[in-house]
Design an enzyme around this catalytic site. Structure first.
Site, PDB file in Angstrom:
ATOM      1  N   HIS A 154       0.832  -1.212   0.000  1.00  0.00           N
ATOM      2  CA  HIS A 154       0.000   0.000   0.000  1.00  0.00           C
ATOM      3  C   HIS A 154       0.865   1.260   0.000  1.00  0.00           C
ATOM      4  O   HIS A 154       0.633   2.190  -0.763  1.00  0.00           O
ATOM      5  CB  HIS A 154      -0.945   0.001   1.203  1.00  0.00           C
ATOM      6  CG  HIS A 154      -1.950   1.096   1.178  1.00  0.00           C
ATOM      7  ND1 HIS A 154      -1.629   2.398   1.526  1.00  0.00           N
ATOM      8  CD2 HIS A 154      -3.254   1.109   0.841  1.00  0.00           C
ATOM      9  CE1 HIS A 154      -2.705   3.160   1.402  1.00  0.00           C
ATOM     10  NE2 HIS A 154      -3.715   2.396   0.990  1.00  0.00           N
ATOM     11  N   ARG A 155       1.815   1.338   0.896  1.00  0.00           N
ATOM     12  CA  ARG A 155       2.808   2.407   1.022  1.00  0.00           C
ATOM     13  C   ARG A 155       2.270   3.763   1.472  1.00  0.00           C
ATOM     14  O   ARG A 155       2.995   4.740   1.466  1.00  0.00           O
ATOM     15  CB  ARG A 155       3.617   2.574  -0.273  1.00  0.00           C
ATOM     16  CG  ARG A 155       4.328   1.307  -0.667  1.00  0.00           C
ATOM     17  CD  ARG A 155       5.387   1.466  -1.720  1.00  0.00           C
ATOM     18  NE  ARG A 155       5.060   2.397  -2.766  1.00  0.00           N
ATOM     19  CZ  ARG A 155       5.974   2.994  -3.521  1.00  0.00           C
ATOM     20  NH1 ARG A 155       7.252   2.755  -3.343  1.00  0.00           N
ATOM     21  NH2 ARG A 155       5.622   3.830  -4.479  1.00  0.00           N
ATOM     22  N   ASP A 156       1.007   3.847   1.870  1.00  0.00           N
ATOM     23  CA  ASP A 156       0.480   5.105   2.413  1.00  0.00           C
ATOM     24  C   ASP A 156      -0.581   4.820   3.474  1.00  0.00           C
ATOM     25  O   ASP A 156      -1.607   5.489   3.544  1.00  0.00           O
ATOM     26  CB  ASP A 156      -0.091   5.979   1.292  1.00  0.00           C
ATOM     27  CG  ASP A 156      -0.355   7.420   1.740  1.00  0.00           C
ATOM     28  OD1 ASP A 156       0.130   7.815   2.825  1.00  0.00           O
ATOM     29  OD2 ASP A 156      -1.056   8.145   1.019  1.00  0.00           O
ATOM     30  N   LEU A 157      -0.325   3.819   4.303  1.00  0.00           N
ATOM     31  CA  LEU A 157      -1.264   3.505   5.374  1.00  0.00           C
ATOM     32  C   LEU A 157      -1.184   4.580   6.444  1.00  0.00           C
ATOM     33  O   LEU A 157      -0.101   4.975   6.860  1.00  0.00           O
ATOM     34  CB  LEU A 157      -0.948   2.128   5.974  1.00  0.00           C
ATOM     35  CG  LEU A 157      -1.176   0.959   5.032  1.00  0.00           C
ATOM     36  CD1 LEU A 157      -0.547  -0.308   5.597  1.00  0.00           C
ATOM     37  CD2 LEU A 157      -2.668   0.762   4.774  1.00  0.00           C
ATOM     38  N   ASN A 214      -6.344   7.137   5.874  1.00  0.00           N
ATOM     39  CA  ASN A 214      -6.597   6.247   4.738  1.00  0.00           C
ATOM     40  C   ASN A 214      -7.254   4.938   5.137  1.00  0.00           C
ATOM     41  O   ASN A 214      -7.268   3.974   4.368  1.00  0.00           O
ATOM     42  CB  ASN A 214      -5.295   5.981   3.971  1.00  0.00           C
ATOM     43  CG  ASN A 214      -4.854   7.194   3.187  1.00  0.00           C
ATOM     44  OD1 ASN A 214      -5.652   8.086   2.910  1.00  0.00           O
ATOM     45  ND2 ASN A 214      -3.589   7.242   2.836  1.00  0.00           N
TER      46      ASN A 214
END
Length: 176
Positions: free
Chosen positions: A61-64, A68
């Site tokens: 995911h890289r943007d938890l 979000n």
């Protein structure tokens, strides 16, 4: 509910997140109480399960972040809150991610420290680090640090040197 695509974007439409996001959830629950922890547990379990599923599909995911992770349902008896992950704009197909750019993916408080090393990194482990920050923020109602970039946060620099357990023990003394 459905997926739409045009020449530039793919849109995934889900049900209305009537419960807001986890950031709002944190603001609406007093800290610390046993009730907060009891309400957290199913949300954390669902979040871990959702991220595990993404990783099984080979997606980092890289943007938890609290912002979000959305909640559907109001959380009352007949309408349990269900977790929905959003914002896949930074997602990467595959476990190993290329070296991060100047800013890197994700928000500074949630970024795994290895993103600042300017080399390939494990996106699944970076997601796991972010989940730790999410759970910490849910439990205590605040972020553990503002950034994980060396020299940007005295707190993170201290934790990097001394470890998380002494940090948590110091916080416990400060909160007593």
């Amino acid at each position: 509910m459905d997926v739409f695509r045009d020449d530039h974007y793919t849109y995934a439409v889900s049900e209305l997140a009537s419960g807001g996001d986890l950031f709002s959830w944190c603001l609406n629950h007093p800290v610390p109480t046993p009730d907060r922890e009891a309400e957290m547990l199913p949300l954390v379990a669902q979040t871990f399960s959702a991220v595990e599923w993404l990783h099984t599909l080979g997606i980092a995911h890289r943007d938890l972040s609290l912002e979000n992770i959305l909640l559907t349902g109001l959380g009352c008896g007949e309408s349990p809150q269900l977790v929905k992950l959003i914002d896949f704009g930074m997602a990467h197909l595959g476990r190993w991610c290329p070296a991060a750019t100047t800013l890197g993916p994700g928000k500074p408080s949630y970024q795994a420290p290895e993103l600042h090393l300017k080399r390939e990194y494990d996106g699944f482990l970076a997601d796991t680090f972010s989940l730790g920050v999410v759970v910490y923020a849910m439990a205590l109602g605040n972020y553990p640090w503002q950034s994980t970039k060396p020299g940007r946060s005295r707190v993170f620099d201290w934790v990097s040197c001394h470890g998380i357990l002494p940090f948590l023990q110091r916080r416990e003394i400060a909160c007593s």
